[in-house]
Structure formats: C-alpha cells, structure tokens
Scaffold this active site. Sequence first.
Site, PDB file in Angstrom:
ATOM      1  N   LYS A 139       0.851  -1.193   0.000  1.00 48.26           N
ATOM      2  CA  LYS A 139       0.000   0.000   0.000  1.00 48.26           C
ATOM      3  C   LYS A 139       0.887   1.243   0.000  1.00 48.26           C
ATOM      4  O   LYS A 139       1.810   1.333   0.805  1.00 48.26           O
ATOM      5  CB  LYS A 139      -0.881   0.028   1.262  1.00 48.26           C
ATOM      6  CG  LYS A 139      -2.037  -0.951   1.264  1.00 48.26           C
ATOM      7  CD  LYS A 139      -2.846  -0.835   2.551  1.00 48.26           C
ATOM      8  CE  LYS A 139      -3.899  -1.927   2.676  1.00 48.26           C
ATOM      9  NZ  LYS A 139      -5.044  -1.768   1.763  1.00 48.26           N
ATOM     10  N   ARG A 157     -10.015 -11.850   2.390  1.00 50.26           N
ATOM     11  CA  ARG A 157     -10.920 -12.897   1.888  1.00 50.26           C
ATOM     12  C   ARG A 157     -10.246 -14.256   1.864  1.00 50.26           C
ATOM     13  O   ARG A 157     -10.899 -15.283   1.904  1.00 50.26           O
ATOM     14  CB  ARG A 157     -11.451 -12.487   0.518  1.00 50.26           C
ATOM     15  CG  ARG A 157     -10.395 -12.278  -0.504  1.00 50.26           C
ATOM     16  CD  ARG A 157     -10.888 -11.483  -1.704  1.00 50.26           C
ATOM     17  NE  ARG A 157     -10.971 -10.051  -1.433  1.00 50.26           N
ATOM     18  CZ  ARG A 157     -11.461  -9.159  -2.293  1.00 50.26           C
ATOM     19  NH1 ARG A 157     -11.948  -9.547  -3.447  1.00 50.26           N
ATOM     20  NH2 ARG A 157     -11.490  -7.881  -1.972  1.00 50.26           N
TER      21      ARG A 157
END
Length: 500
Positions: A280, A354
Amino acid sequence: MEKATVSIKILRVEIGKIKDNALLVGFLKDKLSFDVELKKLDSNLNGVIGSYIKNGNFKGESGEVKSIFTNKDIKSIVLVGLGEEAKYSLYVLSNAIADASKRLRDNGTDSFSIFLESFNNGKFADEGLVEKVALSSLMALYKFIEYKTKDKDKAKWIKKITILTNSKQSFDSEIRYACTVADCVNKTRSLVNTPPNVATPRYIADYAKELAKQSGLRCIVFDERQIEKMKMGCFLGVAQGSVQKPRLVVLEYDGAGKRQKPIAIVGKGITFDSGGLNLKPYPYILNMKDDKGGAAAAIHIIEACARLRLPINLRVITPLCENMPSGTSFRPDDVLRACNGMTVEIKNTDAEGRLILADALAYAAEQKPQAIIDIATLTGASLIVLGNVGTPFVCTDENLRKKVNNASVKSLEKIWELPLWQEYEESLKSDVADFKHIGDEGEAGVITAAMFLKNFVKDIPWVHIDIGTTVWSKVDKGVLTKGATGATVRLMMKMLREWK
Ligand code: BES
Ligand code: MN
Ligand code: ZN
C-alpha cells in the site's frame, strides 16, 4: 495505569432532593415546558431555569448543551436540546446523552445525574430508555490513553452517573446489559487501537486465552504447524511473508442444551495490512492496524454472551496473521489451496482478508452451525457504497436477514444489505484455478469480495458484514471517539440476545 470505571446507579427520588455536581434535563425544541417536578425544582432555585429559557439562552435545538451554575445542592443544571418532537428518536437521545456526558467530563465534572423522564416525552418504554442512556454515556466516555505517559494524572474521568426515575421497576437487567455491552464495545476499541508492533497474532491469541479463563469460555489456539495440518493453504499463504507466525483462535460458549446447533462468528484478524508485495502506498498504509477489527469484535461478542449467560451456543473463529512484503511473501499469480480443497489464483496480495476468511469460513462450515456470521474490514469500497454512515452487508437467508435488520434498528448500528446477484460470479472466473479472489477493478468491490467468500460457507445461512469503513471514526461525535468504534458489537448483541 489509571483506568476509568464509571458506576451507574438508578435512584428513585425527586430531582429536587438530590445532591450532585450536575443534573441533565432534556427539552424538545417545540416543548420547552416544565412538568411538576421541574417546576418545583425551578422555584427552589428562584426561577433561574425558567428565566434562562425565557431570555432565549436555550432553544432546545438538537446538539445544544447549556449549563446554568446554581451553587446549590445541584451545582449546575445542564439543559440538553433534543430537537423537534417529530424527529425525536432513541438515536437522537443517544447522541444527546453522549455529547452532554463528554462536555461535563471535559469541564472537569466527575459525577452527574440524569432526569430520565425529561428524555422520554411519552415516546419510549422506560426499559429501552434506561438501556440507551447507560450505554450511550459509557461508550461516549471511552478514551484510549494506554500509550500516553505525560499528564496522565490530569486526565479527566466521570466516576458516577445517577439515573433518576419515578418508575417502580428495578431496571437491573437493563443496567447489566448496558454495562456489559459497553464494556465489550470499549474493550474491542482498545484492542483495535493497540499498535501493530504490540498486538501481534500471538498477543491476540494470549489475550483471547486470558479472556476465556476469566469468562468461562473454552479456548483453543492453533499454531502454524497445526494450521498446516488443517491444510489452510490460503490463510498460510497470506501469513508466510511475516516473521510473526499466524494463529487460529477458536472460542466456544455453550449457553444452551447440546442439541441446539451453535452459531458461528468468524472475525478477520489481520494485525497489520501492508498490502504485501502489492504494498500500500502512503497514506493508504496508515491505520492498517484496524484490520483486526472483525476479530476483536468477535472475541468480545462471545465474552459479552458468556457474561450475560445468553441461552445460545456460540463458536468464534479468528484467523490471525500479518500481511507483509518479504522474500517469503506470497505473490500475484500464486495458486493457493483452501482447506476445503478449492484452488484460488492470486491477483493482488492486498486482497488478503478474503483468503484468510476462506479457510476460516470453511472450518466454520464443517462444524455444521445453524448460521455463520463473518465480520471483516474487507474492502475500501465499503466507503464508496455507504460512506462512513453505515455498514454494508450481504446475506443468503431470509430468516437471518430479518434478524440482522431488526437488530440494526434496535442497536442503532446502521447497516444496509447489498445483493448477491449471480452475474457478479462471472468476474471471479480464473484461467488456471477454480477461481480468482478479486473481481474487475473498481466494480462492486464489496459484493465481489462477498461473492468469493460465498464459495466457502456451503449452504449454511450466512451473513457477511463489511466494516472496512465503520471500524474507525475520524471524528469525536456522539458515542464515537476518534479511533476504533467497536463496530458490530452492539448489533450482534441485540441479535444474539433475541435469537430464536
Ligand atoms: N483491509 C483492506 C480493506 C480496507 C482498506 C479497510 C482501507 C479499511 C480501509 C483490505 O485487505 C484491502 O486491502 N482490500 C483491497 C482489495 C482490493 C485489492 C481488491 C481494497 O479494498 O482496496
Ligand atoms: Mn489488504
Ligand atoms: Zn486487509
């Protein structure tokens, strides 16, 4: 360490007969009138309240808080605006009590009383009112000062709140419920606020063990080797880039007979989400300690259920690891195998939540629960769909959906359902594996993430709650303080308390 413990008491006495630092009195904007009790109090105070209002110093606007200093038995009368009668709700009440509580604390007051009837206006059942008043003030007064060393002794705390009522009810169970839920919301906030160099997977596992001991829960902690044995390849894939080893924590509470199937709650526990090799960039990497918000909530939800002895069986499953870039990290193009045998093609190592949930959900499904609930800071896209006002969720079962929506109204935690239309499945098709873990860039991010998870819950009634946005507050307003919010704890407790 100095700790804020606020005690809340119910007192059945006329408001004119108490001694306290402050008395909160609520007023609707279009109803600035006094009842008998208030009239009596005002005349004892030589009409200061009446003339203060008559002179236009207080209008009863929502958000308005004005103090009249008396220097009598009640040192100050605090007028709390509740806005228009037509718009008055428990939500307005909750914010009003929260803001007034903070104001009094910040002014250096350490105790206050609340004239309950003035906040009712014939609108609510007393039980609901007492619960919301207690819960709202306890949540509002939360502060995270664990890592402050300077001026700690100057920190201001409210020590005592007294709720004044004429009702003959004891309100014991409402107070107990509010205090337990507030405590668990606030502990969730503290765990999420704890910095990522401290709150590692091992730290949270130890925390869960200790909490289990105190509240009579069973706790099983699986380490890396055991997670390998369980063949949780997606979870291990995410964890493999960090020197902090993963943990899988399972907490069990049995409050109902053995024959009742348990409810499973799965919480995402990424202790820091750097994005992995898809690192990020600044400033998106900031605050990624909040990526354990689902796990922190789940752990404290089961604690609250145990403390309140709810008649349900509950299983909490939290995969805990750190998502880091390194020579051992998983990569885009890797294919990982989940514990149910399904293969997943990795496209972006920042969609790690996920993956750890895939294994945890499959594990939960194996226990054959009556329902699976997962709580996860899953997507930045949650901000796009609902802003920071509410939490998006998806659900596969009509009965469960009703429970969630009903709990939302009662808990004042705003959530809204998104669809699981079959068309979204298309974007998860992979050329090499059973599926990819992300959909097309910038399209329905909350839903495609949910669509991926759906593959792991079999046909068990399932709700997925994406707290990517609502886990954190940038403002100090109402029951919120800057930082972690404890999202879903109030919501889940309402749902589980009424579970049938
Ligand atoms: N934990 C983040 C989601 C998130 C982002 C929560 C910002 C709160 C604030 C999650 O792991 C993530 O990085 N999701 C990606 C998914 C994308 C790569 C498909 C996202 O939402 O950008
Ligand atoms: Mn991520
Ligand atoms: Zn994440």
